[in-house]
Design a protein around this motif. Structure first.
Motif, PDB file in Angstrom:
ATOM      1  N   GLU A 169      17.446 -12.838 -30.476  1.00  0.00           N
ATOM      2  CA  GLU A 169      17.138 -12.094 -31.694  1.00  0.00           C
ATOM      3  C   GLU A 169      17.059 -10.597 -31.459  1.00  0.00           C
ATOM      4  N   GLN A 170      16.774 -10.177 -30.226  1.00  0.00           N
ATOM      5  CA  GLN A 170      16.735  -8.761 -29.888  1.00  0.00           C
ATOM      6  C   GLN A 170      17.319  -8.537 -28.506  1.00  0.00           C
ATOM      7  N   VAL A 171      17.819  -7.319 -28.276  1.00  0.00           N
ATOM      8  CA  VAL A 171      18.371  -6.971 -26.971  1.00  0.00           C
ATOM      9  C   VAL A 171      18.189  -5.474 -26.750  1.00  0.00           C
ATOM     10  N   ALA A 172      18.007  -5.081 -25.496  1.00  0.00           N
ATOM     11  CA  ALA A 172      17.927  -3.669 -25.128  1.00  0.00           C
ATOM     12  C   ALA A 172      19.304  -3.182 -24.714  1.00  0.00           C
ATOM     13  N   VAL A 173      19.679  -1.993 -25.188  1.00  0.00           N
ATOM     14  CA  VAL A 173      21.018  -1.464 -24.929  1.00  0.00           C
ATOM     15  C   VAL A 173      20.921   0.006 -24.539  1.00  0.00           C
ATOM     16  N   PRO A 174      21.583   0.428 -23.444  1.00  0.00           N
ATOM     17  CA  PRO A 174      21.653   1.858 -23.145  1.00  0.00           C
ATOM     18  C   PRO A 174      22.275   2.610 -24.315  1.00  0.00           C
ATOM     19  N   ALA A 175      21.703   3.724 -24.682  1.00  0.00           N
ATOM     20  CA  ALA A 175      22.178   4.458 -25.857  1.00  0.00           C
ATOM     21  C   ALA A 175      23.649   4.839 -25.752  1.00  0.00           C
ATOM     22  N   GLY A 176      24.104   5.128 -24.530  1.00  0.00           N
ATOM     23  CA  GLY A 176      25.496   5.521 -24.345  1.00  0.00           C
ATOM     24  C   GLY A 176      26.500   4.426 -24.574  1.00  0.00           C
ATOM     25  N   MET A 177      26.032   3.177 -24.704  1.00  0.00           N
ATOM     26  CA  MET A 177      26.932   2.040 -24.914  1.00  0.00           C
ATOM     27  C   MET A 177      27.138   1.722 -26.390  1.00  0.00           C
ATOM     28  N   LEU A 178      26.403   2.367 -27.260  1.00  0.00           N
ATOM     29  CA  LEU A 178      26.432   1.998 -28.673  1.00  0.00           C
ATOM     30  C   LEU A 178      27.651   2.562 -29.407  1.00  0.00           C
ATOM     31  N   ILE A 179      28.119   1.798 -30.366  1.00  0.00           N
ATOM     32  CA  ILE A 179      29.162   2.233 -31.298  1.00  0.00           C
ATOM     33  C   ILE A 179      28.625   2.062 -32.713  1.00  0.00           C
ATOM     34  N   GLN A 180      28.794   3.089 -33.538  1.00  0.00           N
ATOM     35  CA  GLN A 180      28.382   3.011 -34.939  1.00  0.00           C
ATOM     36  C   GLN A 180      29.351   2.119 -35.706  1.00  0.00           C
ATOM     37  N   LEU A 181      28.822   1.121 -36.405  1.00  0.00           N
ATOM     38  CA  LEU A 181      29.685   0.256 -37.203  1.00  0.00           C
ATOM     39  C   LEU A 181      30.194   1.003 -38.431  1.00  0.00           C
TER      40      LEU A 181
END
Length: 339
Positions: A96-108
């Protein structure tokens, strides 16, 4: 929170959706409420004890996700709570939740569902890295993509076409061959009925192809080497056909071939961030515009993860198999309020 727990033994694992410990996140990470994740072959291997996560990564399955940021670390400035994002993961997506490095994110994109978002990171990055960063594919060359109807295959066909390369594929049914042709494959070979080597050599007037993207390995090795032209490259990304194979070393030397082994999951976080940045500046705009499209085969609820794994084990899918974690993950954002 809830997550998928692996029970049973390695021969017959059972995936169960139940309560697991909550997620901690660091100062340069965000906490994401997962709306959708996806099934990859690596998940099937890990469930059977054959592909452990990298050191420090979650032991929960799931190599990609799409969702909504629930909290941000103290060093994160470019993201806010409520942002819709997707990301590649080293693990942890089946939760239900996960931690992600900010640099890995992509805006949908505003019009994308979470199901579409989670269909991108693992397979599109894999295709991108191995076609271009490892395989050095350039315009005018010809690439042979094995398992062309897989998630990686459907992404690779589109990326190679966008780069003005000629695409050949192998697949195991008429339905899959047709899907590959619709995505842009010039030659689609049923590996159950035809010898792909003979078909490739005929199509190229005995010259062979410049690049092969191969998740099969095993018994394909020697025929892959024969199917490459001078200065050709073989990028192996899997072992679906086994870990052992023979080849003619004389051809490797004489044609000055390159044989490259490649994985994505084991790469460092810094390398994955760089890959994300390169993909965003390269082919992501074509996905945003709709010129390239994630291919989704089937959507299961996360509680049906075992059925989703069985479905892929039977090689039924054309494109991605999605796991919905929250209701509405497969609904366009402007329709969510109607649910």
């Amino acid at each position: 929170m809830k997550g998928i727990v692996i029970k049973g033994d390695r021969q017959s694992p059972v995936l169960v959706w139940e309560t697991v410990p909550g997620v901690k996140f660091g100062p340069d990470e965000v906490l994401v409420d997962v709306w959708a994740t996806a099934v990859n072959r690596a998940d099937l291997l890990q469930a059977r004890g054959g592909y452990p996560p990298p050191a420090g990564a979650s032991d929960i399955l799931g190599l990609e996700m799409a969702g909504v940021i629930a909290a941000v670390g103290e060093d994160v400035e470019e993201w806010q709570v409520g942002d819709r994002v997707c990301a590649l993961l080293p693990g942890g997506g089946y939760a239900e939740q996960v931690a992600v490095p900010a640099g890995m994110l992509i805006q949908l994109p505003d019009s994308w569902t979470f199901a579409m978002g989670t269909a991108v990171p693992e397979v599109w990055y894999t295709a991108y890295v191995n076609l271009f960063l490892e395989g050095d594919l350039v315009a005018g060359e010809t690439v042979l993509i094995h398992a062309g109807a897989s998630g990686v295959g459907t992404a690779a066909i589109q990326l190679a076409n966008a780069a003005d390369a000629t695409v050949f594929v192998t697949a195991g049914s008429d339905e899959k061959l047709l899907a590959c042709r619709k995505l842009g494959a010039e030659l689609a070979i049923n590996y159950k009925q035809d010898d792909f080597l003979a078909r490739v050599l005929t199509a190229t007037h005995e010259q062979g192809v410049d690049l092969i993207l191969d998740p099969v390995g095993g018994g394909y090795l020697d025929r892959n080497v024969q199917a490459l032209k001078r200065f050709g490259r073989l990028v192996n990304i899997g072992q679906l056909g086994g870990t052992q194979g023979e080849m003619n070393m004389g051809l490797v030397l004489g044609k000055r071939l390159r044989i490259i082994g490649s994985t994505l999951r084991s790469r460092s976080p810094a390398e994955k961030v760089k890959i994300t940045e390169q993909f965003l500046s390269g082919f992501w705009p074509l996905l945003r515009s709709g010129e390239l499209k994630p291919v989704i085969d089937t959507i299961f609820h996360i509680s049906q993860a075992q059925a989703a794994h069985d479905y892929i084990m039977q090689n039924k899918n054309i494109g991605k198999v999605i796991l919905v974690v929250r209701e509405g993950a497969d609904v366009p954002p402007d329709k969510l309020n109607d649910k």
